[in-house]
Design an enzyme around this catalytic site. Structure first.
Site, PDB file in Angstrom:
ATOM      1  N   ASP A   1      -8.477   3.904  -2.312  1.00 39.03           N
ATOM      2  CA  ASP A   1      -9.850   3.974  -1.351  1.00 39.03           C
ATOM      3  C   ASP A   1     -11.323   4.720  -1.924  1.00 39.03           C
ATOM      4  O   ASP A   1     -11.341   6.273  -2.711  1.00 39.03           O
ATOM      5  CB  ASP A   1      -9.154   5.092  -0.872  1.00 39.03           C
ATOM      6  CG  ASP A   1      -8.169   4.895   0.372  1.00 39.03           C
ATOM      7  OD1 ASP A   1      -8.018   3.529   0.005  1.00 39.03           O
ATOM      8  OD2 ASP A   1      -7.591   5.298   0.829  1.00 39.03           O
TER       9      ASP A   1
ATOM     10  N   GLU B   1       2.933   4.847  -4.600  1.00 41.90           N
ATOM     11  CA  GLU B   1       3.087   6.109  -5.083  1.00 41.90           C
ATOM     12  C   GLU B   1       3.919   6.854  -4.857  1.00 41.90           C
ATOM     13  O   GLU B   1       4.444   6.841  -6.472  1.00 41.90           O
ATOM     14  CB  GLU B   1       1.378   7.257  -4.921  1.00 41.90           C
ATOM     15  CG  GLU B   1      -0.145   6.254  -4.875  1.00 41.90           C
ATOM     16  CD  GLU B   1      -0.216   4.818  -3.512  1.00 41.90           C
ATOM     17  OE1 GLU B   1       0.191   5.927  -2.756  1.00 41.90           O
ATOM     18  OE2 GLU B   1      -1.032   4.478  -4.092  1.00 41.90           O
TER      19      GLU B   1
ATOM     20  N   ASP C   1       0.880  -1.130  -0.197  1.00 38.41           N
ATOM     21  CA  ASP C   1       0.553   0.272  -0.125  1.00 38.41           C
ATOM     22  C   ASP C   1       0.887   1.263  -0.436  1.00 38.41           C
ATOM     23  O   ASP C   1       2.372   1.255   0.352  1.00 38.41           O
ATOM     24  CB  ASP C   1      -0.586  -0.421   1.699  1.00 38.41           C
ATOM     25  CG  ASP C   1      -1.824   1.009   1.048  1.00 38.41           C
ATOM     26  OD1 ASP C   1      -2.191   1.792  -0.141  1.00 38.41           O
ATOM     27  OD2 ASP C   1      -2.386   1.561   2.572  1.00 38.41           O
TER      28      ASP C   1
HETATM   29  O1  MIG Z   1      -3.788   5.686   5.084  1.00 38.85           O
HETATM   30  O2  MIG Z   1      -3.923   0.701   6.044  1.00 38.85           O
HETATM   31  O3  MIG Z   1      -5.770   2.141   0.547  1.00 38.85           O
HETATM   32  O4  MIG Z   1      -6.956  -0.126   1.906  1.00 38.85           O
HETATM   33  O5  MIG Z   1      -6.817   0.186   4.737  1.00 38.85           O
HETATM   34  C1  MIG Z   1      -4.326   4.848   4.283  1.00 38.85           C
HETATM   35  C2  MIG Z   1      -5.267   1.664   5.381  1.00 38.85           C
HETATM   36  C3  MIG Z   1      -4.076   3.921   4.214  1.00 38.85           C
HETATM   37  C4  MIG Z   1      -5.430   3.277   1.740  1.00 38.85           C
HETATM   38  C5  MIG Z   1      -4.993   1.710   1.628  1.00 38.85           C
HETATM   39  C6  MIG Z   1      -6.931   0.982   2.548  1.00 38.85           C
HETATM   40  C7  MIG Z   1      -5.742   0.649   3.650  1.00 38.85           C
HETATM   41  C8  MIG Z   1      -5.463   1.988   4.665  1.00 38.85           C
HETATM   42  N1  MIG Z   1      -4.339   2.633   3.692  1.00 38.85           N
END
Ligand code: MIG
Length: 818
Positions: A506, A420, A417
């Protein structure tokens, strides 16, 4: 003259001259043949080169300063090959083609400024540069630009993940990986950047790939209907044109694109099952309890996910000593119940001297540095963090080495995650606290190793995520060579499909988000990224029972099926909306499990040919004008048409049936002619689903997880009405024996009166036990298996289905006399 025309003319006049620092390539000064490429030296001092990757794939490069950089690309799975080149000079034009082959041609004009046209093997136009706006660059900023001509009815598809309609004509698209929390319909610059698109003119396809990692922008006829334009903030123009051979099909174009950028290796079978996730699953007892509850309620489940809550203070590769004191016991319990476990791993490593992972990375010198050469720091979940430079081969190897921990823990897959990369906007920083704030990511002058081509973040931003997924994948491959890795990533660039599945970040709980999830997923699919899914129900917010049920149903046959939600939302498991919804939600997941043998085979096809499991209608029916722009239906392989309900309160919907085949209703056997539209019943418990006449698909009885599949027999569902040939691919479901003959492919040939099987020996695969004929108006007079009359063939008149039990796998022909 209308006002609109005057405005158009004025706009044209204003748009034509390039802004001051822009310069076009100018006329051709010299033509050199170096080996398999033709290089043109231009009056501006720029250089352009033309080469053929294959007889039908052309590569064009432009170096504004006249010197080409090292030929290296993160997108390509191997350096682009080149065929021998034939060059014919004809007065002012130069004609190029692959020597000795019937393939594409490029015609380059030298004057007044270079322009070129790409033609297919039959001399039909594919891509033409705009003679009025030649390729251009801005030496001050490093920006480059290419303008192509378009016809009024040209359509485009691709560009990966965009919250935009499937057909991309008249759209503007920005590619810049963004942690786009809160995005909505119309959004571009999301988590993935894939500068590849298909063009379609009169049903003939071609493709273009601009292999450039800088922030880039495409205008597909939005500001000028006669042109499309690509611009990037830096680098070279490095364009591949896929001319599609003689057939000019989307399948061929995507096959050629994925031959270059790679394909998704066959995932482990379990990764195609239902996956349950939520930000906040803790402590460990709750996780085990979840698995138990799925089993008790008989809702099939293959995978649970742990979000950031499992860690010790958000330190990656650690466990919280309070919430997860005995992860080994938890994981063993889950595995005992046939449930796999995937954990999230973010790129940010808490800058915490004494924390072994951080110290080891620091010692190995893997972290991204700022413009001053200091370790780059930013705030994310753990607080102050450092970030591995995934564009550094040594950092990737180091990161891969960290996979030893989850592998030792017996974790089954890794979820990447925030890559980017996304970081927190510091308190008090200027600008809005939105995803577009430049401080939401690294400073553009941060330094990267770039695999031997050092560069700044502006250059490598868009590949950071895919290189993280790569490092994760390669580490898992190395440390657990006999198992297929499951990696899930949020960010990516062209080629990310070689390493990872992708989810659309998200999203939110709204009907609008359910609607856009379809073109988002098909957009990724036809851009080379087939293993894709959206958070079922929407990540943020709280869906109504109806919305959740419709969403799960719509997603049931999408490639990557995962329920996920944010921590601050009400619970979201399939049973929380009451008994009636639980029943329907279970049925949606069961439908997926019934069709898993088919879905799995489609992933094998994707690895072999590049054709994705989930497709917009256009992909298989490019000549059907009505199918071209459909956003609320999709195909699963070439056999199934899915038309989910994506509007509130609807209990029926209009379905557009692609022209060129008949479509048989899965539930009641009604036949719909291709090219027609019909209103079909869609009560809350029904996902409208159609089987193409002439196709057959393998199905199985409901199982609670993929580990139970080996012992249940397959039922081949056949839609009569057209001649056809289908295959059923089977293998062990994990490991790599399938690459050395450890698989079998059953063939099913259809004609008007029945099917003929060709079934290779069974080395432990699911047996073919039954065949069902769908869409019969009445029971046949007789059913014969290899000429012998059978009596065990019940006919269900309401479903127009005839079920025939096969004695064993030594069957050839099943014939119906009607
Ligand atoms: O700032 O890990 O897209 O699926 O549950 C949020 C917490 C960070 C973004 C991800 C989401 C995940 C969440 N993350």
């Amino acid at each position: 003259m209308s006002l609109r025309m005057i405005a158009g003319l004025l706009f044209g006049l204003l748009a034509a001259p390039l802004p001051a620092a822009w310069q076009n390539v100018g006329a051709v000064r010299e033509l050199h043949r170096d080996g398999d490429a033709a290089t043109l030296i231009l009056h501006s001092g720029a250089a352009m080169s033309f080469a053929f990757v294959s007889p039908d794939v052309v590569r064009v490069r432009l170096a504004p300063d006249g010197r080409f950089g090292r030929d290296f690309s993160y997108a390509l799975s191997a350096p682009a090959p080149r065929t021998a080149l034939q060059v014919d000079e004809r007065g002012d034009a130069v004609e190029l083609r692959s020597a000795g082959a019937q393939g594409a041609r490029v015609v380059v004009r030298r004057q007044p400024a270079l322009s070129f046209e790409v033609l297919d093997a039959n001399g039909r136009p594919v891509l033409a540069s705009d003679p009025q706006r030649p390729p251009a660059f801005d030496r001050d900023t490093g920006a480059v630009e290419f303008t192509g001509l378009r016809d009024a009815f040209d359509l485009y598809y691709g560009f990966g993940e965009q919250a935009l309609p499937t057909a991309r004509d008249h759209q503007t698209i920005t590619l810049w990986n963004t942690d786009a929390y809160g995005y909505g319909r119309g959004a571009t610059a999301l988590y993935q950047s894939i500068p590849f698109f298909h063009g379609s003119r009169g049903g003939l396809s071609w493709g273009a790939f601009f292999d450039n990692t800088w922030r880039s922008h495409f205008d597909m006829g939005a500001s000028d209907p006669e042109r499309w334009r690509w611009q990037a903030n830096g680098g070279e123009l490095d364009l591949y044109v896929f001319t599609g051979g003689a057939g000019r099909s989307p399948r061929r174009v995507l096959g050629d694109y994925t031959a270059l950028t790679g394909r998704t290796p066959l995932p482990p079978l379990w990764a195609l099952g239902y996956q349950q996730s939520r930000w906040s699953y803790k402590p460990q007892a709750r996780v085990v309890e979840l698995a138990r509850e799925f089993r008790e309620r008989k809702i099939p489940l293959d995978v649970l996910y742990l979000d950031i809550d499992y860690m010790d203070g958000y330190r990656v590769f650690t466990w919280s000593p309070t919430d997860f004191p005995e992860p080994g016991t938890m994981i063993a319990d889950l595995h005992g119940a046939g449930v796999r476990l995937v954990e999230i791993v973010d790129p940010g490593i808490k800058a915490d001297p004494g924390y072994a992972v951080y110290d080891s990375g620091r010692q190995a010198g893997v972290y991204v540095r700022d413009a001053q050469g200091a370790e780059l720091r930013a705030q994310v979940w753990p607080g102050e963090t450092a970030f591995p430079d995934f564009t550094d081969p040594q950092a990737r190897a180091w990161w891969g080495g960290q996979m030893a921990k989850p592998v030792r823990d017996d974790i089954d897959g890794i979820w990447n995650d925030m890559n980017e990369p996304g970081v927190f906007v510091p308190d008090g920083a200027p600008g809005p606290r939105t995803p577009q704030n430049p401080r939401k990511t690294f400073p553009l002058d941060a330094r990267h190793a770039g695999d031997g081509i050092p560069g700044d973040h502006a250059r490598y931003h868009n590949v950071y995520g895919m290189q993280m997924a790569r490092a994760t994948f390669e580490g898992l491959r190395r440390q657990r060579p006999d198992r297929r890795p499951l990696v899930l990533t949020r960010a990516g660039y062209a080629g990310v499909q070689r390493y990872s599945a992708v989810w659309t970040g998200d999203n939110s709980t709204s009907w609008e988000h359910l609607q856009i999830s379809i073109p988002m997923l098909t957009g990724l699919s036809i851009s080379g990224v087939p293993f894709v899914g959206a958070d079922v129900g929407g990540f943020s917010g709280s869906p109504s029972a109806e919305l959740f049920t419709r969403w799960l149903q719509a997603a049931a046959l999408t490639p990557f099926l995962r329920g996920h939600s944010a921590w601050n939302t009400p619970p979201r498991e399939p049973w929380v909306f009451g008994a009636e919804h639980e029943r329907i939600n279970r049925a949606a997941i069961e439908l997926r499990y019934r069709l898993l043998p088919y879905l799995y085979a489609l992933f094998h096809e994707a690895e072999a040919s590049g054709a994705p499991p989930m497709r917009p209608l256009w992909f298989d029916y490019p000549r059907d004008d009505k199918a071209a722009t459909v956003d609320d239906e999709f195909l699963v392989g070439d056999a199934l048409l899915v038309a989910p309900v994506v509007t509130e309160g609807a209990v029926k919907r209009d379905v557009q049936f692609p022209a060129g085949a008949d479509w048989i209703d899965w539930y009641d056997g009604t036949r719909h002619a291709g090219g027609t539209q019909a209103s079909v019943a869609a009560p809350l418990d029904r996902l409208p689903l159609f089987l193409r006449a002439g196709a057959s698909v393998p199905t199985q009885p409901v199982v609670q997880h993929t580990g139970e599949m080996a012992n249940v027999p397959l039922t081949v569902v056949v839609a009569l009405g057209a001649a056809g040939r289908s295959t059923i691919y089977q293998d062990a479901g994990d490991g790599y024996a399938y690459r050395d003959g450890g698989s079998r492919t059953v063939t099913v040939e259809q004609n008007a009166s029945g099917v003929t099987f060709s079934i290779p020996p069974n080395h432990g695969w699911q047996k073919i036990g039954f065949v069902e004929f769908l869409g019969l108006d009445a029971a046949p007079k007789s059913v014969r298996i290899d000429g012998k009359r059978v009596h065990d063939a019940p006919f269900d008149a309401a479903a127009r289905r005839l079920r025939v039990t096969l004695p064993d796998e030594h069957v050839g022909t099943v014939t119906l006399t009607r």
